[in-house]
Design a protein around this motif. Structure first.
Motif, short mmCIF file in Angstrom:
data_model
loop_
_atom_site.label_atom_id
_atom_site.label_comp_id
_atom_site.label_asym_id
_atom_site.label_seq_id
_atom_site.Cartn_x
_atom_site.Cartn_y
_atom_site.Cartn_z
N MET A 1 0.80 -1.19 0.00
CA MET A 1 0.00 0.00 0.00
C MET A 1 0.85 1.27 0.00
SD MET A 1 -3.23 -0.82 -0.20
CE MET A 1 -2.62 -2.01 -1.37
N SER A 2 2.16 1.12 0.25
CA SER A 2 3.01 2.31 0.31
C SER A 2 3.07 3.02 -1.05
CB SER A 2 4.41 1.96 0.80
OG SER A 2 5.04 1.07 -0.10
N VAL A 3 3.07 2.27 -2.13
CA VAL A 3 3.10 2.88 -3.46
C VAL A 3 1.78 3.62 -3.72
CG1 VAL A 3 3.19 2.39 -5.93
CG2 VAL A 3 4.76 1.23 -4.37
N VAL A 4 0.68 3.03 -3.31
CA VAL A 4 -0.63 3.66 -3.50
C VAL A 4 -0.71 4.93 -2.65
CG1 VAL A 4 -3.13 3.36 -3.33
CG2 VAL A 4 -1.69 1.44 -4.02
N TYR A 5 -0.25 4.84 -1.41
CA TYR A 5 -0.26 6.03 -0.56
C TYR A 5 0.58 7.15 -1.18
CZ TYR A 5 0.27 9.36 3.11
OH TYR A 5 0.28 10.53 3.81
N THR A 6 1.73 6.80 -1.73
CA THR A 6 2.59 7.79 -2.37
C THR A 6 1.87 8.45 -3.55
OG1 THR A 6 4.58 6.59 -1.69
CG2 THR A 6 4.82 8.13 -3.52
N ALA A 7 1.14 7.66 -4.32
CA ALA A 7 0.37 8.21 -5.44
C ALA A 7 -0.72 9.15 -4.95
CB ALA A 7 -0.22 7.08 -6.28
N ILE A 8 -1.37 8.78 -3.87
CA ILE A 8 -2.43 9.63 -3.31
C ILE A 8 -1.83 10.94 -2.79
CG2 ILE A 8 -4.10 9.86 -1.42
CD1 ILE A 8 -4.70 6.83 -1.83
N ILE A 97 -13.89 12.35 -8.40
CA ILE A 97 -12.49 11.91 -8.23
C ILE A 97 -12.05 12.13 -6.79
CG2 ILE A 97 -10.09 12.43 -8.85
CD1 ILE A 97 -11.09 12.88 -11.72
N PHE A 98 -12.28 13.32 -6.27
CA PHE A 98 -11.87 13.62 -4.90
C PHE A 98 -12.53 12.68 -3.91
CE2 PHE A 98 -9.67 17.85 -4.64
CZ PHE A 98 -9.43 18.00 -6.00
N ASP A 99 -13.80 12.38 -4.11
CA ASP A 99 -14.53 11.49 -3.21
C ASP A 99 -13.92 10.09 -3.20
OD1 ASP A 99 -16.82 10.87 -1.45
OD2 ASP A 99 -17.49 9.65 -3.14
N THR A 100 -13.63 9.56 -4.37
CA THR A 100 -13.04 8.22 -4.46
C THR A 100 -11.64 8.19 -3.87
OG1 THR A 100 -14.36 7.75 -6.42
CG2 THR A 100 -12.44 6.33 -6.03
N VAL A 101 -10.85 9.21 -4.17
CA VAL A 101 -9.49 9.28 -3.62
C VAL A 101 -9.53 9.34 -2.10
CG1 VAL A 101 -7.39 10.68 -3.48
CG2 VAL A 101 -8.47 10.28 -5.71
N GLU A 102 -10.45 10.15 -1.57
CA GLU A 102 -10.53 10.26 -0.12
C GLU A 102 -10.93 8.93 0.53
OE1 GLU A 102 -12.10 13.18 3.36
OE2 GLU A 102 -13.36 12.98 1.59
N LYS A 103 -11.86 8.22 -0.09
CA LYS A 103 -12.26 6.91 0.45
C LYS A 103 -11.05 5.97 0.50
CE LYS A 103 -17.17 6.71 -0.87
NZ LYS A 103 -17.40 8.09 -0.61
N SER A 104 -10.29 5.93 -0.57
CA SER A 104 -9.11 5.05 -0.62
C SER A 104 -8.05 5.52 0.36
CB SER A 104 -8.55 5.02 -2.04
OG SER A 104 -9.48 4.43 -2.92
N ARG A 105 -7.84 6.83 0.45
CA ARG A 105 -6.86 7.39 1.37
C ARG A 105 -7.20 6.99 2.80
NH1 ARG A 105 -6.11 11.41 4.87
NH2 ARG A 105 -4.22 12.66 4.80
N VAL A 107 -8.86 4.41 3.90
CA VAL A 107 -8.59 2.98 4.13
C VAL A 107 -7.10 2.78 4.41
CG1 VAL A 107 -8.51 0.70 3.02
CG2 VAL A 107 -10.55 2.13 2.77
N ILE A 108 -6.27 3.34 3.57
CA ILE A 108 -4.82 3.16 3.74
C ILE A 108 -4.32 3.81 5.02
CG2 ILE A 108 -2.57 3.73 2.75
CD1 ILE A 108 -3.89 3.44 -0.01
N SER A 111 -4.56 1.74 8.15
CA SER A 111 -3.91 0.42 8.06
C SER A 111 -4.70 -0.62 7.28
CB SER A 111 -3.58 -0.12 9.46
OG SER A 111 -2.77 0.80 10.15
N GLY A 112 -5.58 -0.17 6.42
CA GLY A 112 -6.33 -1.10 5.59
C GLY A 112 -5.59 -1.39 4.29
N THR A 113 -6.12 -2.33 3.55
CA THR A 113 -5.55 -2.72 2.27
C THR A 113 -6.62 -2.58 1.20
OG1 THR A 113 -4.10 -4.29 3.39
CG2 THR A 113 -4.42 -4.60 1.02
#
Length: 135
Positions: A1-8, A97-105, A107-108, A111-113
């Motif tokens: 998830m570190s790569v995804v967090y970096t992208a966010i 876009i912002f809503d989806t990004v925030e939901k994923s952010r 979770v990460i 400590s979620g996956t």
């Protein structure tokens, strides 16, 4: 998830840069006071003041926009829509876009996956955003 967090994080910072550069160019150095609602300015200032109390830890930055949360970044764009017309063709598109990004952010950050499908969705959204707002 570190790569995804970096992208966010890169997405969030690119939005901050887009807001800063666009409003600085169109409004001038006082853009924060002139273009950002008092509610958003106060929230950012409150976060900054709380961080200043913890002198042993690095702070987010020196600009108030660094203390502005993702939903409020969208609100700044909404409040100044005329300045962003060249970049954002539809505020509802940006909001989704912002809503989806925030939901994923969220979770990460807790400590979620994310599922592979969620990660792929973020990739598509980031590509769309970057293609639309690239200057």
């Amino acid at each position: 998830m570190s790569v995804v967090y970096t992208a966010i994080a890169a997405f969030e910072n690119s939005v901050r840069e887009l807001i800063t550069s666009t409003l600085l160019e169109n409004v001038g150095a006082a853009w924060w006071e002139d273009c950002v609602s008092k509610k958003i300015r106060d929230a950012a200032d409150s976060r900054r003041k709380e961080e200043e109390k913890v002198k042993w830890h690095t702070q987010r930055g020196s600009d108030p926009i660094q203390y502005t949360m993702l939903p409020n970044l969208l609100n700044i764009i909404r409040q100044n829509g005329d300045y962003f017309e060249d970049f954002i063709h539809d505020i509802d598109w940006a909001a989704s876009i912002f809503d989806t990004v925030e939901k994923s952010r969220n979770v990460i950050m807790h400590s979620g996956t994310l599922s592979k499908r969620d990660i792929a969705r973020l990739g598509s959204l980031f590509r769309d955003w970057n293609t639309q707002v690239a200057t």
